[in-house]
Design an enzyme around this catalytic site. Sequence first.
Site, PDB file in Angstrom:
ATOM      1  N   GLU A 143      30.843  26.970  45.146  1.00 15.55           N
ATOM      2  CA  GLU A 143      30.419  28.277  44.624  1.00 15.55           C
ATOM      3  C   GLU A 143      29.928  28.173  43.190  1.00 15.55           C
ATOM      4  O   GLU A 143      30.672  27.746  42.303  1.00 15.55           O
ATOM      5  CB  GLU A 143      31.583  29.272  44.674  1.00 15.55           C
ATOM      6  N   GLU A 246      35.148  40.902  46.664  1.00 14.75           N
ATOM      7  CA  GLU A 246      35.934  40.270  45.619  1.00 14.75           C
ATOM      8  C   GLU A 246      35.751  41.041  44.304  1.00 14.75           C
ATOM      9  O   GLU A 246      35.133  40.557  43.358  1.00 14.75           O
ATOM     10  CB  GLU A 246      35.532  38.800  45.447  1.00 14.75           C
TER      11      GLU A 246
END
Length: 271
Positions: A143, A246
């Site tokens: 990521e 998130e």
Amino acid sequence: MPRFAANLSMLYPELDFLDRFEAAAKDGFRAVEYLFPYSYERRELAARLSANGLQQVLFNAPPGDWDGGERGLACLPGREAEFREGLSKALDYAEALDCPRVHAMAGLVPEGVEREAVQPTYIDNLRWAAAEAAKAGRDLLIEPINTRDIPRFFLNRQDHAHEIVEAVGAPNLKVQMDLYHCQIVEGDVAMKIRKYLPTGRVGHFQIAGVPERHEPDIGELNHPYLFKVIDEVSAQCGWDGWVGCEYRPARGAVPRGSSDGLGWLRGLALA
């Protein structure tokens, strides 16, 4: 409409962690993600998933000394054995929780060291980890994260992440495309979805409002438009993954703060 997973590390902060599974299910989520499962027994987590009809879709491999400020081990020379031990532990949890993907955080570039100097370690670690994940039937994710939230984080841009994936050459190594981080670092989010999703190298999305990291209907990104882009491109390329929520509830750790902030999701369902 994309499929959304509740991030239990951020949502429902007023509740004990294990109680967040039920809260997410009551709000209509059918999947969850979170940072780390390792403080809890695998059997207990699996029971919470089963009892609430939830699918585990993502968690992170052990990141090193999180409380001490470490944010992953994959790029750190001299920490290879610890990285491998942590990845093996993550794969054990993934099997117990029937989780199809694990994120291996890159880590911080050491002070006084150039990014290019640690990239060979990163690639070597990912090559080994992707092979181990493949044996277990899992995808391994990397990521790009913005350096405002995590200064000196090794991986920051989508193009760099995809270059790494190509260099490793493992079909189960994919990119975790967090639109919050992408907007902060480079912008042009819709075009990056159109560019990278058809490659088959995007394994997961995450969202949050920019810049405060609250609900996706707060801030500078037009998430309903981006969701339509994801739907459009997914229909063309067959992507069927999840979008992780998130974000930190704008209302904070108050009763029903997360639930009352889901108007953005209910609005999508009615659209």
